[in-house]
Design a protein around this motif. Structure first.
Motif, PDB file in Angstrom:
ATOM      1  N   VAL A 103       0.830  -1.195   0.000  1.00  0.00           N
ATOM      2  CA  VAL A 103       0.000   0.000   0.000  1.00  0.00           C
ATOM      3  C   VAL A 103       0.870   1.253   0.000  1.00  0.00           C
ATOM      4  O   VAL A 103       0.585   2.231  -0.700  1.00  0.00           O
ATOM      5  CB  VAL A 103      -0.954   0.003   1.218  1.00  0.00           C
ATOM      6  CG1 VAL A 103      -1.759   1.288   1.254  1.00  0.00           C
ATOM      7  CG2 VAL A 103      -1.898  -1.189   1.140  1.00  0.00           C
ATOM      8  N   SER A 104       1.966   1.235   0.763  1.00  0.00           N
ATOM      9  CA  SER A 104       2.855   2.386   0.816  1.00  0.00           C
ATOM     10  C   SER A 104       3.431   2.687  -0.557  1.00  0.00           C
ATOM     11  O   SER A 104       3.523   3.852  -0.966  1.00  0.00           O
ATOM     12  CB  SER A 104       4.008   2.126   1.792  1.00  0.00           C
ATOM     13  OG  SER A 104       3.538   1.863   3.079  1.00  0.00           O
ATOM     14  N   ALA A 105       3.852   1.655  -1.267  1.00  0.00           N
ATOM     15  CA  ALA A 105       4.478   1.855  -2.566  1.00  0.00           C
ATOM     16  C   ALA A 105       3.455   2.228  -3.640  1.00  0.00           C
ATOM     17  O   ALA A 105       3.765   2.964  -4.577  1.00  0.00           O
ATOM     18  CB  ALA A 105       5.221   0.587  -2.981  1.00  0.00           C
ATOM     19  N   ASN A 108      17.228  10.516   7.404  1.00  0.00           N
ATOM     20  CA  ASN A 108      15.819  10.911   7.355  1.00  0.00           C
ATOM     21  C   ASN A 108      15.418  11.034   5.889  1.00  0.00           C
ATOM     22  O   ASN A 108      15.551  12.090   5.269  1.00  0.00           O
ATOM     23  CB  ASN A 108      15.630  12.240   8.094  1.00  0.00           C
ATOM     24  CG  ASN A 108      14.171  12.669   8.157  1.00  0.00           C
ATOM     25  OD1 ASN A 108      13.289  12.006   7.604  1.00  0.00           O
ATOM     26  ND2 ASN A 108      13.909  13.778   8.811  1.00  0.00           N
ATOM     27  N   TRP A 109      14.932   9.945   5.332  1.00  0.00           N
ATOM     28  CA  TRP A 109      14.626   9.893   3.901  1.00  0.00           C
ATOM     29  C   TRP A 109      13.630  10.964   3.487  1.00  0.00           C
ATOM     30  O   TRP A 109      13.730  11.538   2.402  1.00  0.00           O
ATOM     31  CB  TRP A 109      14.065   8.519   3.541  1.00  0.00           C
ATOM     32  CG  TRP A 109      15.061   7.420   3.591  1.00  0.00           C
ATOM     33  CD1 TRP A 109      15.258   6.524   4.605  1.00  0.00           C
ATOM     34  CD2 TRP A 109      16.021   7.069   2.582  1.00  0.00           C
ATOM     35  NE1 TRP A 109      16.275   5.649   4.297  1.00  0.00           N
ATOM     36  CE2 TRP A 109      16.756   5.964   3.055  1.00  0.00           C
ATOM     37  CE3 TRP A 109      16.317   7.595   1.319  1.00  0.00           C
ATOM     38  CZ2 TRP A 109      17.764   5.361   2.308  1.00  0.00           C
ATOM     39  CZ3 TRP A 109      17.326   7.000   0.574  1.00  0.00           C
ATOM     40  CH2 TRP A 109      18.030   5.903   1.069  1.00  0.00           C
ATOM     41  N   GLN A 110      12.644  11.217   4.330  1.00  0.00           N
ATOM     42  CA  GLN A 110      11.573  12.116   3.929  1.00  0.00           C
ATOM     43  C   GLN A 110      11.927  13.591   4.056  1.00  0.00           C
ATOM     44  O   GLN A 110      11.122  14.451   3.733  1.00  0.00           O
ATOM     45  CB  GLN A 110      10.302  11.773   4.701  1.00  0.00           C
ATOM     46  CG  GLN A 110       9.790  10.388   4.288  1.00  0.00           C
ATOM     47  CD  GLN A 110       8.489  10.031   4.950  1.00  0.00           C
ATOM     48  OE1 GLN A 110       8.458   9.630   6.098  1.00  0.00           O
ATOM     49  NE2 GLN A 110       7.412  10.170   4.214  1.00  0.00           N
ATOM     50  N   SER A 113       9.450  13.481  -7.666  1.00  0.00           N
ATOM     51  CA  SER A 113       9.170  12.177  -8.238  1.00  0.00           C
ATOM     52  C   SER A 113       8.239  11.377  -7.337  1.00  0.00           C
ATOM     53  O   SER A 113       8.532  11.150  -6.157  1.00  0.00           O
ATOM     54  CB  SER A 113      10.481  11.404  -8.437  1.00  0.00           C
ATOM     55  OG  SER A 113      10.237  10.044  -8.701  1.00  0.00           O
ATOM     56  N   LYS A 114       7.107  10.928  -7.883  1.00  0.00           N
ATOM     57  CA  LYS A 114       6.180  10.104  -7.102  1.00  0.00           C
ATOM     58  C   LYS A 114       6.826   8.770  -6.734  1.00  0.00           C
ATOM     59  O   LYS A 114       6.589   8.237  -5.645  1.00  0.00           O
ATOM     60  CB  LYS A 114       4.887   9.874  -7.884  1.00  0.00           C
ATOM     61  CG  LYS A 114       4.032  11.127  -8.049  1.00  0.00           C
ATOM     62  CD  LYS A 114       2.725  10.798  -8.758  1.00  0.00           C
ATOM     63  CE  LYS A 114       1.850  12.045  -8.882  1.00  0.00           C
ATOM     64  NZ  LYS A 114       0.570  11.743  -9.579  1.00  0.00           N
ATOM     65  N   PHE A 115       7.624   8.233  -7.656  1.00  0.00           N
ATOM     66  CA  PHE A 115       8.292   6.969  -7.376  1.00  0.00           C
ATOM     67  C   PHE A 115       9.237   7.103  -6.187  1.00  0.00           C
ATOM     68  O   PHE A 115       9.252   6.270  -5.279  1.00  0.00           O
ATOM     69  CB  PHE A 115       9.065   6.490  -8.605  1.00  0.00           C
ATOM     70  CG  PHE A 115       9.948   5.301  -8.327  1.00  0.00           C
ATOM     71  CD1 PHE A 115       9.401   4.021  -8.247  1.00  0.00           C
ATOM     72  CD2 PHE A 115      11.308   5.462  -8.115  1.00  0.00           C
ATOM     73  CE1 PHE A 115      10.209   2.925  -7.968  1.00  0.00           C
ATOM     74  CE2 PHE A 115      12.126   4.374  -7.835  1.00  0.00           C
ATOM     75  CZ  PHE A 115      11.567   3.106  -7.761  1.00  0.00           C
ATOM     76  N   ALA A 132       9.249   5.370  -2.559  1.00  0.00           N
ATOM     77  CA  ALA A 132      10.426   4.631  -2.087  1.00  0.00           C
ATOM     78  C   ALA A 132      10.901   5.170  -0.746  1.00  0.00           C
ATOM     79  O   ALA A 132      11.230   4.394   0.167  1.00  0.00           O
ATOM     80  CB  ALA A 132      11.544   4.716  -3.121  1.00  0.00           C
ATOM     81  N   PHE A 133      10.927   6.486  -0.592  1.00  0.00           N
ATOM     82  CA  PHE A 133      11.389   7.081   0.667  1.00  0.00           C
ATOM     83  C   PHE A 133      10.437   6.748   1.807  1.00  0.00           C
ATOM     84  O   PHE A 133      10.863   6.545   2.949  1.00  0.00           O
ATOM     85  CB  PHE A 133      11.519   8.602   0.521  1.00  0.00           C
ATOM     86  CG  PHE A 133      12.626   9.040  -0.394  1.00  0.00           C
ATOM     87  CD1 PHE A 133      13.634   8.160  -0.765  1.00  0.00           C
ATOM     88  CD2 PHE A 133      12.676  10.334  -0.889  1.00  0.00           C
ATOM     89  CE1 PHE A 133      14.666   8.554  -1.613  1.00  0.00           C
ATOM     90  CE2 PHE A 133      13.696  10.742  -1.725  1.00  0.00           C
ATOM     91  CZ  PHE A 133      14.687   9.852  -2.095  1.00  0.00           C
ATOM     92  N   TYR A 134       9.146   6.688   1.512  1.00  0.00           N
ATOM     93  CA  TYR A 134       8.161   6.357   2.547  1.00  0.00           C
ATOM     94  C   TYR A 134       8.393   4.947   3.066  1.00  0.00           C
ATOM     95  O   TYR A 134       8.357   4.682   4.266  1.00  0.00           O
ATOM     96  CB  TYR A 134       6.755   6.494   1.984  1.00  0.00           C
ATOM     97  CG  TYR A 134       5.658   6.484   3.026  1.00  0.00           C
ATOM     98  CD1 TYR A 134       5.228   7.678   3.604  1.00  0.00           C
ATOM     99  CD2 TYR A 134       5.049   5.304   3.432  1.00  0.00           C
ATOM    100  CE1 TYR A 134       4.215   7.686   4.558  1.00  0.00           C
ATOM    101  CE2 TYR A 134       4.048   5.304   4.390  1.00  0.00           C
ATOM    102  CZ  TYR A 134       3.628   6.493   4.940  1.00  0.00           C
ATOM    103  OH  TYR A 134       2.643   6.498   5.899  1.00  0.00           O
TER     104      TYR A 134
END
Length: 313
Positions: free
Chosen positions: A21-23, A270-272, A278-280, A284-286
């Motif tokens: 769901v996250s991806a 901290n990826w976010q 980019s939505k991708f 991915a970061f989420y």
């Protein structure tokens, strides 16, 4: 008898649902309304059209998984519902796993409802309960099993994970402390592969010796807006165990092993905080924000004292 082995299928199911769901539908990381989140509102009508199908698909897979789990593990022998106190087992690392799973499922639930246009408070409370809702039904099956029993402490850990999301959202309007997970292979799984895993994919979920659970603190959000502390860098505190092949200390000693706790201090990515259109990459970061980024770490344990790891997974 330890509960851990037969949870593999259930834990795998909920984690895969979370990642899928996250991806598929990258959710907003925070509820703070910036220009970027304002632009994201334009996608709300489209997301609302997809949300019922997404919810129906996820619910079907989840319920189907519970039915399969009940048939596979529990149908042969059942007893009256009862409780079992497992708070002393596995040096509580399994409770950290319950907390971690419930937190990120609740985090996802709140973000998805928010993105669907649900009011902020409803998104926090209803979405924030998702981790508890997904994780807790397994306790009913445990309570009907003659070999196990429902666990108050498992339910408490599930509840704490959901409340950690709800509490932070109500207090700060965002998440500033995230539980994370890291894994490394150990020599202990081959000593008891039916419990600790046979191969990398099983060991990833079952070998507690290779699990470390972290609290990654977004320190920049606690500091002044004018602070130069890098937003992409978080301090992180970790907890793990070693030499734990059997939960029972006497059985462990027959192998010459003595389980002990480990505490870590490290840094995390901290990826976010990394800006992208980019939505991708946002998706991915989420997903990546669920896991601790490999980095140097300082360890303390009662067996060896202080240790330094050049790169710790």
């Amino acid at each position: 008898m330890p509960k851990q082995p037969y949870r593999f299928s259930y834990l795998l199911l909920t984690r895969l649902l979370l990642l899928w769901v996250s991806a598929t539908f990258p959710a907003q990381a925070q509820s703070v309304y910036t220009q970027e989140t304002a632009l994201a509102r334009d996608t709300v009508p489209s997301f609302k059209r997809h949300l019922p199908w997404l919810a129906a698909g996820a619910a079907t897979v989840y319920v189907g998984g519970l039915v399969y789990l009940n048939h596979t593990w529990y149908e042969k022998e059942k007893t009256r519902f009862h409780w079992f106190n497992d708070s002393h087992e596995w040096k509580q690392l399994d409770k950290a796993g319950h907390f971690w799973g419930a937190f990120h499922e609740s985090r996802l639930g709140a973000d998805l409802l928010r993105k669907a246009g649900v009011s902020e408070k409803k998104a926090i409370w209803y979405g924030g309960a998702l981790g508890f809702v997904l994780q807790t039904p397994i306790e009913y099956f445990d309570g009907r099993s003659p070999a196990y029993g429902a666990s108050f402490t498992d339910i408490a850990a599930n509840t704490a994970g959901s409340l950690a999301v709800i509490g932070q959202q109500l207090a700060w309007g965002e998440l500033r402390v995230l539980p994370k997970y890291s894994f490394h292979r150990t020599p202990y799984a081959p000593l008891r592969p039916n419990v600790l895993g046979n191969g990398l994919s099983e060991e990833f979920l079952k070998d507690y010796n290779g699990h470390t659970y972290w609290l990654s603190v977004d320190l920049a959000k606690f500091l002044s807006p004018t602070s130069r502390f890098p937003k992409w860098l978080n301090p992180a505190l970790g907890y793990g165990v070693e030499e734990m092949v059997f939960n029972d200390a006497a059985a462990n000693r027959t192998l010459g092993l003595h389980a002990y706790r480990q505490y870590y201090l490290s840094v995390d990515l901290n990826w976010q905080a990394i800006h992208t259109r980019s939505k991708f990459l946002k998706s991915a970061f989420y997903v990546l924000s669920i896991f601790k980024f490999p980095a140097p770490a300082l360890e303390y344990n009662g067996r060896q004292g202080w240790k330094m790891h050049g790169l710790y997974f």
